[in-house]
Scaffold this motif. Sequence first.
Motif, short mmCIF file in Angstrom:
data_model
loop_
_atom_site.label_atom_id
_atom_site.label_comp_id
_atom_site.label_asym_id
_atom_site.label_seq_id
_atom_site.Cartn_x
_atom_site.Cartn_y
_atom_site.Cartn_z
N SER A 28 21.82 -45.69 -72.07
CA SER A 28 20.74 -45.42 -71.13
C SER A 28 19.38 -45.88 -71.63
N TYR A 29 19.36 -46.69 -72.69
CA TYR A 29 18.09 -47.09 -73.30
C TYR A 29 17.88 -48.61 -73.26
N ASP A 40 15.91 -45.47 -69.70
CA ASP A 40 15.94 -46.35 -68.52
C ASP A 40 16.42 -45.61 -67.26
N ALA A 43 17.59 -48.43 -64.33
CA ALA A 43 18.96 -48.95 -64.39
C ALA A 43 19.13 -50.23 -63.57
N GLY A 51 25.22 -47.89 -67.43
CA GLY A 51 24.27 -48.20 -68.50
C GLY A 51 24.48 -49.59 -69.08
N PRO A 372 18.87 -43.06 -62.61
CA PRO A 372 19.51 -43.21 -63.93
C PRO A 372 20.96 -43.67 -63.81
N PRO A 373 21.53 -44.16 -64.91
CA PRO A 373 22.96 -44.48 -64.87
C PRO A 373 23.77 -43.23 -64.52
N ILE A 376 24.66 -40.71 -67.34
CA ILE A 376 23.53 -40.15 -68.11
C ILE A 376 23.94 -38.77 -68.66
N GLU A 380 19.87 -36.56 -72.34
CA GLU A 380 18.98 -37.65 -71.89
C GLU A 380 18.13 -37.19 -70.70
#
Length: 397
Positions: A28-29, A40, A43, A51, A372-373, A376, A380
């Motif tokens: 997720s980064y 992130d 996404a 991700g 977000p993914p 996640i 996170e």
Amino acid sequence: MSFLNEDKQVIAPLYGKVDIDFVKGEGSYLFDAEGNKYLDFVAGIAVNALGHQNEGIKKAVVDQMDSFNHISNLYPNYPQIELAKLLLKVTGFDKAFFCNSGTEANEGAIKFARKYFNRKGENNRQKIITFVNSFHGRTFAALSATGQPAIREGFGSMPADFVHVPWNDCAALKAEVNKDTCAIMFESLAAEGGVMTLSKEMVETVNTLQKEFGVLVIIDEVQAGLGRLGTFLGFEKYGLKPDLATLAKGIGGGLPLGAVLLRQHIADELKAGDHGTTFGGNPVACAVGASVVKQIVEGNLMKNVEERSAQIRAGLAKFAEQYKFIKEIRGAGLIVGVALTDEMPVGNVITAAREEKLMVLSAKGNVLRMLPPLNISAAEVDEALEKLGKAFAKVAG
Ligand SMILES: Cc1ncc(COP(=O)(O)O)c(C=O)c1O
């Protein structure tokens, strides 16, 4: 020189880009060239459902490249068949058509709907009704369908017979539908248009009009589909029965892939040569798509979507008590919107969040959007809420 300076020299000036040199993604980064680590919540605009650097996706790419990379649509291609089987099983649709993007999926669905009535001898059925502020893509028919006149400006004549009615305005929709209507087309959640959910009345109205007038229902699941609303396709949440559904973004796990899902009665009216594409259903993209679908379904990611959504919304509800500029928390699943008052431009919040190393984006109408993914983690989400809290505190002054 930053990437942005070089970008300006060689890339057509069609986007307002942020000056960050991203060099790597992991889960997720995202990481920039200076080693900064960003959480992130964009996404890739709902593309990276799993991700960055997902092992299943990487393996699917390599395995498929080890056999063949492209064979055209002149021959059956097994990754396409495998992905179609997975999608049809999980959605209940009967046939799939693959393309490369959301706009192409919508072009395909529009063409299939018009051809369906043409083959049935109902050439009067041309009108396609969509919604104000909707977003369906940038190619001509999808652009004509898109309910945002500003992005059509200057491009000359558009495909005709597209009508836009206000979102959730049942009376306006009813007034437009008659025996000359081909289709009603809409997103299961209007994402770009302001993170607007469908009202119960709207769903009932669409279901009634579909039955009463034989009008087709095209659901655009490009952003909201693939588990993002907590159901595999968004419309399942609301009890719609679309004739056609369009997919893209998340299905390719970062590779370009789109799809149209068709009911049998539509597929029955199509013939070889009616529509086609060179790259659509590319074996590598489809192998990745199969991995993405399996991971979402078998990994029970939709449960995670619901849990993380509740966690984000609970955190946002606390911010709403604290900050008067938060008007409303919107959305469903992992399309989360925060509508802000006019006094707080959403761009200020996005910039402040970025300074805290959290990537978020906007939607129409001064709305902060988070995508977000789907995988996640709870930790996170806590981290994102902490960063967003600091961003809100900064902009509040
Ligand atoms: C709901 C919806 N439909 C269609 C599109 C167009 O997809 P693409 O950009 O892949 O053509 C988008 C893109 O944001 C979208 O959100």
